[in-house]
Design an enzyme around this catalytic site. Structure first.
Site, PDB file in Angstrom:
ATOM      1  CE  LYS A  34     -33.427  10.896  -1.628  1.00 32.36           C
ATOM      2  NZ  LYS A  34     -33.406   9.599  -2.325  1.00 32.36           N
ATOM      3  CE1 TYR A 242     -27.943  13.042  32.828  1.00 26.80           C
ATOM      4  CE2 TYR A 242     -27.605  13.732  30.551  1.00 26.80           C
ATOM      5  CZ  TYR A 242     -28.296  13.828  31.751  1.00 26.80           C
ATOM      6  OH  TYR A 242     -29.332  14.709  31.857  1.00 26.80           O
TER       7      TYR A 242
END
Ligand SMILES: *Cc1c(COP(=O)(O)O)cnc(C)c1O
Length: 352
Positions: A34, A242
């Site tokens: 899956k 950042y």
């Protein structure tokens, strides 16, 4: 220059063979593929598993069943989500086997496709997906007359061998399905490791094939190398990234690599993890950006061409632990922007 994800399909096939070898010869071992084979690429993974002898595959959604590539005539593809609204033609036209998982799905499926193959998922205590075992027991005769191919249930705590929930679910599954005369499946990777009581007629490992816990003996099958796009010297007092969350107390050399949280590298790993140059750990400094990561390479003799996020020095599971998650999530988030290099058992290499 792109980040490069190497996937060792030969090791992956060996993992499947080893899992297969843990159950008796008359127990079939399927493969759960899956979510694009846990993010590694369903067509390539399925090709490798076919080579190892796998013939039964499980996907989550019907669409995923169409994306497995070339199968053999004797292959079966089961769909865990069962018979969802709108899936009628997908299931019917592609010979997929829905694992019906609610009384409502059973009713709609029997109305719509009375002659099509199907399987059943029973809920034995996980309370996530499945026909209540009590409903199965009270409708057992009609359900069995319609000839399911397989009866499945799923363990909630299989990765904790000592959890008493495992025995309780085993007991409920055994009681509900005693004498059904239909193949049964309870064990995923964790269940295989719990021993033969849990194996029934079919085991369906996923994560162990991909070399992650709880299959401790599994081989790692991914390396992820991130290219260095820039190296710079910084001075005491300078900050990185950042929010200026990391500040240098001495001179450092900073390498910036090309990958970030848009590639599935958890932002949580900023300031808390390492990339590797060979065996040498290089700490991630500052926040992870969308496309870039800043790394301290002061400890290296030479400027590296790339730094490794996943490989022999940092497994999927250890990275997962740093990010407060599990190997399943690290794999299924692997980015779509990587060059994917598949190594087949034959020695052949394919680059996507
Ligand atoms: C994902 C899944 C599996 C495979 O589990 P692993 O822990 O990856 O081995 C098996 N059965 C069901 C119902 C699943 O959802």
């Amino acid at each position: 220059m792109r980040a490069r994800l190497e996937i060792d399909l030969s090791g992956l096939a060996d993992n499947w063979r080893d899992l297969d070898g843990m159950s008796a010869a008359n127990v079939e071992t399927a493969a759960v593929v899956k979510a694009n084979a846990y993010g590694l690429g369903a067509p390539e993974v399925v090709e490798a598993l076919l080579g190892a002898g796998a013939r039964t595959f499980f996907v989550a959604l019907a669409e995923e069943g169409l994306a497995l590539g070339e199968l053999h005539d004797d292959c079966r593809v089961f769909v865990f989500s069962g018979y969802l609204e709108g899936d009628r033609d997908l299931i019917a036209d592609n010979n997929l086997v829905p694992v019906l998982c609610s009384p409502d799905q059973v009713r709609r499926f029997f109305d719509d496709l009375p002659d099509h193959r199907f399987a059943l998922q029973l809920d034995t205590g996980m309370n996530r997906l499945g026909i209540p075992d009590s409903w199965f027991i009270s409708h057992r005769r009609q359900l069995l007359e319609a000839r399911p191919e397989l009866i499945v249930s799923h363990l909630a705590c299989a990765d904790e061998p000592d959890n008493s929930m495992n025995r309780r679910q085993l007991e409920r599954f055994g009681v509900a399905t005693q004498g059904v005369g239909v193949s049964r499946s309870l064990a995923a990777t964790g269940g295989i490791l719990l021993g033969s009581d849990y194996h029934f007629e079919l085991c369906r490992p996923g994560i162990g094939i991909y070399g992650c816990l709880p299959f401790v003996a599994g081989r790692s099958v991914v390396n992820l190398n991130l290219p260095v796009v820039q190296v710079m010297e910084i001075s005491p007092g300078d900050s990185v990234g950042y929010g200026a969350t990391w500040r240098a107390s001495d001179r450092r050399r900073i390498a910036t690599v090309l990958s970030g949280y848009a590639d599935g590298i958890f932002r949580h790993l900023g300031n808390t993890s390492c990339l590797y140059s060979g065996p040498v750990p290089c700490p991630v400094l500052g926040r992870i950006s969308m496309d870039l990561i800043t790394v301290d390479v002061s400890g290296l003799q030479a400027e590296p061409d790339y730094l490794q996020l996943l490989g022999p020095n940092q497994s999927v599971d250890s990275l997962a632990e740093n990010a407060s998650t599990i190997g399943y999530e690290v794999l299924t988030r692997l980015g779509r922007r990587y060059d994917r290099v598949y190594k087949f058992a034959s020695g052949r290499t394919r680059i996507e």
